[in-house]
Design a protein around this motif. Structure first.
Motif, PDB file in Angstrom:
ATOM      1  N   GLU A  82       4.815  -3.607  -1.427  1.00  0.00           N
ATOM      2  CA  GLU A  82       3.706  -2.650  -1.901  1.00  0.00           C
ATOM      3  C   GLU A  82       3.514  -1.896  -0.607  1.00  0.00           C
ATOM      4  N   ILE A 141       5.756   0.929   0.193  1.00  0.00           N
ATOM      5  CA  ILE A 141       6.015   1.856  -0.858  1.00  0.00           C
ATOM      6  C   ILE A 141       4.623   2.925  -0.838  1.00  0.00           C
ATOM      7  N   ALA A 142       3.679   2.137  -0.465  1.00  0.00           N
ATOM      8  CA  ALA A 142       2.266   2.956  -0.582  1.00  0.00           C
ATOM      9  C   ALA A 142       2.418   4.021   0.648  1.00  0.00           C
ATOM     10  N   PHE A 143       3.116   3.471   1.750  1.00  0.00           N
ATOM     11  CA  PHE A 143       3.236   4.258   2.814  1.00  0.00           C
ATOM     12  C   PHE A 143       3.903   5.654   2.443  1.00  0.00           C
TER      13      PHE A 143
END
Lengths: 203, 203, 203, 203
Positions: free
Chosen positions: A165, A168-170
């Motif tokens: 998480e 991927i947020a990055f």
DNA sequence: CATGAATGAGGATTCATTCAT
DNA sequence: GATGAATGAATCCTCATTCAT
């Protein structure tokens, strides 16, 4: 899917036509947005009459949906590439510069933003996005697990969630960052990403 | 300013009316998007005739611009809060959970996405976004510098760029992440963010 | 030309449609004026949807321009007729009655007045009018010169200017006169015109 | 008339207000035309709120009517001037240059054209025009008769009609001529007018 | 299969007019 | 008297969609 396709007699030609429309749509959508692009614009770009498009798509919404479906897999592609490497995390870190440079190109980051905005209002698009995300993060999860096992790090569920998480947020933040600061200090960002990757996935 | 405002003789009432329209627009924009929302829809939500809105705004574009201007400052507000703390970075880390929870609310993340999509096609909006970003990152930079000095860490330009760009990219990713995975493992993400913050800003 | 026409693939049908619209416009314009006539009114008169008109004209202004262009040539037609005669000035004098009678019909004089009013505010229309006038007075000048040579009268520039400008001013006055005094003594006016023609052009 | 005025308690002030509005209307109408000028534009030019105008006029149409009524008398004014002279026709001939020069000014010829166009569609305006014309030609008739008696020429009805109608038609043509050919050979036109005047009225 | 003419609903915007203050 | 906020109908124009050819 069945709602965005039409049965036609010559399947392979039909598929080519659909692809032709979607390619044209890509051009128009990124130039004018989903709602700013008119069927006339798309049909011209596709080299095909406006009316004829309706033989392949139920309407503009169906084109948008099909287009999104085709464009939503980009993260998966990255995953497949990474999967080739023995240590996928290290590969990500090594590729960081390339990844950042790529995301700073407007013609790269425009469509994800457009798609996201549409998804925030259109449940069908949201579903496509979320379905693609399931597949992406599942793939990514496997890669992270493999890397962490290689590094003899724990691979419990929460830890893997954390890696997946957060990372991927990055990546999701890069297009937005590029939009807000087109001339940012690229080298610094690459360096920062590498630090974050290492800390998150290998820490 | 002059292009998005109109001078009227009863200033406080006019300002109230403008606010009323912008509030209504918020509702409609987040429900239907900038282009999906019609002036009729907005006027109904604002409890005022469509024609009358034109006494306060030059047109729909002016409403969008004013709306964006009003909504673009959110990051700055966060900065101001952080500036209160002696160690702003530590405060960010402490607030991480709250921040993540907030960003997972659809009514929080919808508008930033809509604005970003619009900015990717509308130069005026892009400019507003970029101007706000300059101010945000300048403020943020100061806070990071203060914190790093407190921790006796180097504060050269590249390092500060690294902290600022990487961290903001991270925050920008949260709305998109929420959109792609509404039910994500929140606790894991918070933990990941904290690791990233520490590694990037205090490493 | 390019600004008032649109290329369509079936040229003859498109031309017919354009003519159909212009014919309808003639009706509506003379009934309601350029600005009083709505696109809906025109489309109804043309037996075609309002939207469809935009496939043939860029907008209402383009219809007005095309309409004016088509109606501005009337004087030239008169010139061509006169050019057939050996003594064009004598022919004018002989035709005086017919000319006056024609100009007293409301459906003859309404449009020139409407066009003139529009031209006084719309530079494009003014230009069309002035361009047509150049052609009209050039043609007329040749006829007067021929007639004066026939009558062995001087044909210097100033004299020809005098004939051309004064006579055309006269004709231009007829529609206005008809409007101000619909039941005027027609025979007297015809007689007056003949006197003026002779005095000006053959004096 | 009774339909274009309103009874108000302070008659002289009301008349001043009406005049103020009409003066403003003159400006706006000649700039934008009757239909192009908005009540807002007029009210601003009049230094008075839009709503307040409705205390003096029933609506925009009433302003147009009153404006036309006030502007339609111009020919009569010329008549009154001419009436001063012992030989009014000779005075006209002497004044020809001045008259032509005046009519070539756009701010002179615009309003008559606008009024005429409006009259061709609006019966009330047409009536005002025709009523004014009756008065003009009656006055003119008297002057011509006086001049012809002075020159010992016949003054039967048909001859006077001839003089009146033909000459006024001529004057009516000047604004249109100016519009069609703004840079015309002024001296030649003046000369032509003098020839025509002499031939028609003194021939 | 392919066209593009044709439709009609819907959108933004303007403006004469009204009315509470 | 005087204002200007407020209305809503009307206008121009766009565009997804259909259908005869």
């Amino acid at each position: 899917m069945s709602s965005t396709e039409k049965r036609l007699s010559a399947p392979e030609k039909a598929a080519a036509r659909r692809a032709q429309v979607l390619a044209a749509a890509a051009e128009c959508f990124s130039r004018s947005g989903f709602h700013g692009a008119s069927m006339a614009e798309i049909s011209k770009a596709a080299g095909m009459s406006a009316g004829h498009i309706y033989n392949y798509f139920d309407g503009k919404d169906a084109i948008i949906e099909a287009f999104v479906a085709a464009n939503v897999e980009r993260v998966s592609a990255i995953m497949r590439d990474l999967a080739q490497h023995k240590d996928p995390v290290q590969a990500m870190i090594d590729n960081a510069e390339e990844t950042v440079v790529e995301h700073l190109q407007p013609n790269f980051y425009v469509m994800p933003l457009e798609i996201a905005a549409e998804a925030s209002r259109n449940p069908k698009i949201a579903q496509a996005l979320q379905a693609a995300d399931i597949s992406s993060r599942t793939q990514f999860r496997v890669l992270v697990q493999r890397a962490r096992e290689l590094h003899q790090l724990p691979v419990d569920d929460d830890t893997l969630d954390l890696c997946v998480e957060t990372m991927i947020a990055f990546f999701h933040g890069l297009p937005m960052r590029a939009l807000h600061h087109p001339n940012l200090n690229q080298a610094a960002l690459v360096k920062g990403m590498r630090i974050a990757m290492r800390a998150i996935m290998l820490g």
